[in-house]
Design a protein around this motif. Structure first.
Motif, PDB file in Angstrom:
ATOM      1  N   HIS A 117      39.040 -13.238 -25.241  1.00 15.86           N
ATOM      2  CA  HIS A 117      40.390 -14.234 -26.322  1.00 15.86           C
ATOM      3  C   HIS A 117      40.191 -15.651 -24.983  1.00 15.86           C
ATOM      4  O   HIS A 117      41.123 -15.482 -24.293  1.00 15.86           O
ATOM      5  N   SER A 118      39.022 -16.212 -25.296  1.00 15.92           N
ATOM      6  CA  SER A 118      38.835 -17.308 -24.340  1.00 15.92           C
ATOM      7  C   SER A 118      40.147 -18.141 -24.393  1.00 15.92           C
ATOM      8  O   SER A 118      40.641 -19.106 -23.496  1.00 15.92           O
ATOM      9  N   HIS A 119      40.758 -18.408 -25.358  1.00 20.17           N
ATOM     10  CA  HIS A 119      41.212 -19.579 -25.848  1.00 20.17           C
ATOM     11  C   HIS A 119      42.612 -19.804 -25.267  1.00 20.17           C
ATOM     12  O   HIS A 119      43.748 -20.201 -25.528  1.00 20.17           O
ATOM     13  N   THR A 133      44.291 -21.928 -19.405  1.00 17.71           N
ATOM     14  CA  THR A 133      44.093 -21.178 -19.877  1.00 17.71           C
ATOM     15  C   THR A 133      43.818 -19.660 -18.981  1.00 17.71           C
ATOM     16  O   THR A 133      43.669 -19.929 -17.731  1.00 17.71           O
ATOM     17  N   ILE A 134      43.924 -18.633 -19.850  1.00 16.75           N
ATOM     18  CA  ILE A 134      42.913 -17.019 -18.907  1.00 16.75           C
ATOM     19  C   ILE A 134      41.544 -17.747 -18.766  1.00 16.75           C
ATOM     20  O   ILE A 134      41.664 -16.809 -17.581  1.00 16.75           O
ATOM     21  N   VAL A 135      41.043 -18.514 -18.890  1.00 16.49           N
ATOM     22  CA  VAL A 135      39.455 -18.652 -18.146  1.00 16.49           C
ATOM     23  C   VAL A 135      39.895 -18.784 -16.818  1.00 16.49           C
ATOM     24  O   VAL A 135      39.245 -17.984 -15.949  1.00 16.49           O
ATOM     25  N   GLY A 136      40.849 -20.416 -16.725  1.00 13.98           N
ATOM     26  CA  GLY A 136      40.874 -20.366 -14.833  1.00 13.98           C
ATOM     27  C   GLY A 136      41.487 -19.396 -14.252  1.00 13.98           C
ATOM     28  O   GLY A 136      41.138 -19.501 -13.153  1.00 13.98           O
ATOM     29  N   ILE A 151      34.073  -9.391  -2.007  1.00  9.08           N
ATOM     30  CA  ILE A 151      33.746  -8.324  -3.862  1.00  9.08           C
ATOM     31  C   ILE A 151      33.247  -9.697  -4.624  1.00  9.08           C
ATOM     32  O   ILE A 151      33.783 -10.645  -4.760  1.00  9.08           O
ATOM     33  N   ASN A 152      31.686  -9.618  -5.281  1.00  4.72           N
ATOM     34  CA  ASN A 152      31.170 -11.012  -5.430  1.00  4.72           C
ATOM     35  C   ASN A 152      31.991 -10.386  -6.708  1.00  4.72           C
ATOM     36  O   ASN A 152      30.686  -9.358  -7.609  1.00  4.72           O
ATOM     37  N   CYS A 153      31.383 -11.506  -7.572  1.00  2.00           N
ATOM     38  CA  CYS A 153      32.015 -11.644  -9.015  1.00  2.00           C
ATOM     39  C   CYS A 153      31.037 -12.451  -9.604  1.00  2.00           C
ATOM     40  O   CYS A 153      30.129 -13.692  -9.573  1.00  2.00           O
ATOM     41  N   LEU A 154      30.976 -12.087 -11.396  1.00  4.45           N
ATOM     42  CA  LEU A 154      30.479 -12.989 -12.067  1.00  4.45           C
ATOM     43  C   LEU A 154      30.888 -13.347 -13.232  1.00  4.45           C
ATOM     44  O   LEU A 154      31.911 -12.377 -14.313  1.00  4.45           O
ATOM     45  N   HIS A 155      31.780 -14.886 -13.213  1.00  6.48           N
ATOM     46  CA  HIS A 155      32.523 -14.755 -14.259  1.00  6.48           C
ATOM     47  C   HIS A 155      31.613 -15.436 -15.361  1.00  6.48           C
ATOM     48  O   HIS A 155      30.887 -16.312 -15.520  1.00  6.48           O
ATOM     49  N   VAL A 156      31.792 -14.976 -16.622  1.00  2.13           N
ATOM     50  CA  VAL A 156      31.001 -15.320 -18.251  1.00  2.13           C
ATOM     51  C   VAL A 156      32.540 -16.322 -18.475  1.00  2.13           C
ATOM     52  O   VAL A 156      33.740 -15.815 -18.593  1.00  2.13           O
ATOM     53  N   THR A 157      32.052 -17.125 -18.820  1.00  3.71           N
ATOM     54  CA  THR A 157      33.115 -18.228 -19.498  1.00  3.71           C
ATOM     55  C   THR A 157      32.366 -18.615 -20.991  1.00  3.71           C
ATOM     56  O   THR A 157      33.126 -19.412 -21.631  1.00  3.71           O
ATOM     57  N   ASP A 158      31.862 -18.135 -20.906  1.00  5.17           N
ATOM     58  CA  ASP A 158      31.482 -17.910 -22.892  1.00  5.17           C
ATOM     59  C   ASP A 158      32.249 -17.716 -23.671  1.00  5.17           C
ATOM     60  O   ASP A 158      33.524 -17.036 -23.118  1.00  5.17           O
ATOM     61  N   LYS A 186      20.844  -7.956 -16.976  1.00  7.06           N
ATOM     62  CA  LYS A 186      19.916  -8.456 -15.939  1.00  7.06           C
ATOM     63  C   LYS A 186      20.646  -8.567 -14.624  1.00  7.06           C
ATOM     64  O   LYS A 186      20.325  -9.213 -13.178  1.00  7.06           O
ATOM     65  N   ASN A 187      22.357  -7.731 -14.423  1.00 11.32           N
ATOM     66  CA  ASN A 187      22.534  -8.037 -12.817  1.00 11.32           C
ATOM     67  C   ASN A 187      23.261  -6.346 -13.093  1.00 11.32           C
ATOM     68  O   ASN A 187      23.703  -6.256 -12.802  1.00 11.32           O
ATOM     69  N   LYS A 188      22.342  -6.142 -12.612  1.00  5.93           N
ATOM     70  CA  LYS A 188      22.314  -4.183 -12.960  1.00  5.93           C
ATOM     71  C   LYS A 188      23.277  -4.199 -10.899  1.00  5.93           C
ATOM     72  O   LYS A 188      23.104  -2.408 -11.012  1.00  5.93           O
ATOM     73  N   SER A 189      23.143  -4.989 -10.503  1.00  4.98           N
ATOM     74  CA  SER A 189      24.351  -3.987  -9.736  1.00  4.98           C
ATOM     75  C   SER A 189      26.212  -4.127  -9.905  1.00  4.98           C
ATOM     76  O   SER A 189      26.825  -3.468  -9.148  1.00  4.98           O
ATOM     77  N   VAL A 190      26.162  -4.681 -11.003  1.00  3.01           N
ATOM     78  CA  VAL A 190      27.522  -4.464 -11.925  1.00  3.01           C
ATOM     79  C   VAL A 190      28.167  -3.201 -11.807  1.00  3.01           C
ATOM     80  O   VAL A 190      27.642  -2.639 -12.209  1.00  3.01           O
ATOM     81  N   GLU A 191      28.938  -2.846 -10.812  1.00  2.00           N
ATOM     82  CA  GLU A 191      29.333  -1.725 -11.517  1.00  2.00           C
ATOM     83  C   GLU A 191      31.048  -1.851 -12.119  1.00  2.00           C
ATOM     84  O   GLU A 191      31.833  -0.879 -12.730  1.00  2.00           O
ATOM     85  N   VAL A 192      32.155  -3.075 -12.265  1.00  2.00           N
ATOM     86  CA  VAL A 192      33.250  -2.202 -12.638  1.00  2.00           C
ATOM     87  C   VAL A 192      33.300  -4.023 -14.472  1.00  2.00           C
ATOM     88  O   VAL A 192      32.550  -5.006 -13.548  1.00  2.00           O
ATOM     89  N   VAL A 193      33.819  -4.089 -14.655  1.00  2.00           N
ATOM     90  CA  VAL A 193      33.748  -4.617 -15.980  1.00  2.00           C
ATOM     91  C   VAL A 193      35.233  -4.536 -16.283  1.00  2.00           C
ATOM     92  O   VAL A 193      36.224  -4.232 -17.077  1.00  2.00           O
ATOM     93  N   ILE A 194      36.086  -5.988 -16.277  1.00  2.00           N
ATOM     94  CA  ILE A 194      37.127  -6.392 -16.000  1.00  2.00           C
ATOM     95  C   ILE A 194      36.904  -7.361 -17.401  1.00  2.00           C
ATOM     96  O   ILE A 194      36.890  -8.417 -17.871  1.00  2.00           O
ATOM     97  N   ASP A 195      38.141  -7.596 -18.266  1.00  2.00           N
ATOM     98  CA  ASP A 195      38.299  -8.274 -19.509  1.00  2.00           C
ATOM     99  C   ASP A 195      39.642  -8.783 -19.551  1.00  2.00           C
ATOM    100  O   ASP A 195      40.373  -8.352 -19.772  1.00  2.00           O
ATOM    101  N   LEU A 196      39.678 -10.173 -19.227  1.00  2.00           N
ATOM    102  CA  LEU A 196      40.609 -10.611 -18.262  1.00  2.00           C
ATOM    103  C   LEU A 196      41.662 -11.519 -20.143  1.00  2.00           C
ATOM    104  O   LEU A 196      41.132 -12.421 -20.373  1.00  2.00           O
ATOM    105  N   HIS A 197      43.052 -10.662 -20.124  1.00  2.00           N
ATOM    106  CA  HIS A 197      43.694 -11.978 -21.408  1.00  2.00           C
ATOM    107  C   HIS A 197      44.499 -11.971 -21.318  1.00  2.00           C
ATOM    108  O   HIS A 197      45.019 -12.250 -20.201  1.00  2.00           O
ATOM    109  N   ARG A 198      45.912 -13.018 -22.402  1.00  2.00           N
ATOM    110  CA  ARG A 198      46.712 -13.004 -22.003  1.00  2.00           C
ATOM    111  C   ARG A 198      47.659 -12.698 -23.256  1.00  2.00           C
ATOM    112  O   ARG A 198      47.131 -13.020 -23.981  1.00  2.00           O
ATOM    113  N   ASP A 199      49.289 -11.534 -22.584  1.00  2.00           N
ATOM    114  CA  ASP A 199      49.609 -11.294 -23.557  1.00  2.00           C
ATOM    115  C   ASP A 199      49.923 -12.487 -24.752  1.00  2.00           C
ATOM    116  O   ASP A 199      50.603 -13.272 -24.374  1.00  2.00           O
TER     117      ASP A 199
END
Length: 319
Positions: A117-119, A133-136, A151-158, A186-199
């Protein structure tokens, strides 16, 4: 005679006043227990409520009871009415035996962070400004994880919650999954997945706490357990399987423990709901609700450093 009658009436008035006061204290206690401990307490739980009669009778050094499900719920969980705590899933001894650590790789992402929920925005967010927003907030969290903890991160902003330029929450999780799976492929090194929301909370509810002199929005770990009440028993929801469910639950439990140790009062109770959400693509998956719509952008950003520390404390191997 009059003197004795006067003393009797005075004593009776004192007793009456005492009983009335005791009644109101009990009423206040029950209301607080209802709002803090109820199954729908997601909207009213507030770490800044100062008066809690339970604390008057609780030994500060007493460790939480993690063997009894009701005691576990009292200390760690808010459980949605659609589901419950399955003893086969909520085994603290098993949680603590899980290996939740990762091995860092130079120039390889280990954390993938995205927003179903990027909005989602905050009380003073500027229209059309993504950093408000929560994306920022997610970008700030990634920055701290990388700069402070390596800890290198891949931030997906779709934007999975937009259709033809308009917000469309319905179907966002279904639109999110194939995209995130491609990123993981495409990024097999990723071990942690975070879905970040605002309540989302009631408009009159404001959740804040003080961390190192900064007014800070609290955060909450959120789990879906793919089980719903049906005819009085918890039944698995067909089509919503999650092979990583037990590790998901261990991950949120240990992060909550670390948060309580490092920043008491900052992490709300873990919220348990019936469905699967975005937690089935990696064992170390978590959904985090950071702040609410009644928090300011600054309060949300202030939560990023302590949250990053909690995450790092949980996933980095101890030297």
């Amino acid at each position: 005679m009059r003197s004795r009658e006067y003393r009797h009436r005075k004593k009776h008035r004192k007793r009456k006043i005492f009983l009335i006061a005791a009644f109101f204290i009990l009423l206040i206690y029950l209301l607080i227990r209802l709002f803090l401990g109820g199954e729908t307490g997601i909207f009213v739980e507030n770490p800044n409520i100062i008066f809690n009669p339970v604390l008057l009778f609780k030994d500060e050094e007493e460790a939480p009871n993690t063997t009894d499900l009701e005691a576990l719920k009292e200390d760690y969980y808010i459980v949605d009415g659609k589901t419950g705590l399955d003893p086969e899933l909520f085994n603290v001894d098993a949680f603590l035996k899980e290996n939740l650590t990762i091995k860092l790789k130079k120039n390889k992402p280990k954390v993938l962070l995205f927003h179903t929920h990027s909005h989602e925005a905050f009380a003073d967010s500027r229209d059309g400004v993504e950093e408000d927003t929560i994306v920022g907030v997610g970008e700030e969290l990634c920055r701290i994880l990388e700069e402070d903890y390596g800890i290198n991160c891949l931030h997906v902003t779709d934007k999975f919650d937009y259709v033809d330029g308009s917000v469309q929450i319905l179907g966002a999780y279904e639109r999110m999954e194939p995209v995130i799976r491609q990123y993981l492929k495409k990024n097999k090194s990723v071990e942690v997945v975070i879905d970040l929301h605002r309540d989302g909370v009631a408009e009159g509810t404001r959740l804040v706490t003080d961390i190192n002199g900064k007014t800070t929005a609290p955060f909450m770990f959120f789990n879906g357990i793919c089980r719903m009440w049906e005819n009085g028993t918890l039944q698995e929801i067909e089509g919503l399987e999650n092979p990583y469910l037990k590790t998901n639950l261990a991950f949120s439990y240990v992060m909550k423990q670390n948060a309580d140790r490092l920043y008491p009062g900052l992490a709300r109770k873990i919220y348990i709901n019936a469905y699967r959400y975005s937690l089935h693509m990696k064992p170390l998956s978590t959904l985090i609700e950071l702040g609410a719509q009644t928090n300011t952008v600054e309060e949300a950003y202030n939560a990023c450093a302590p949250l990053a520390e909690v995450i790092a404390e949980t996933i980095l191997e101890k030297e």
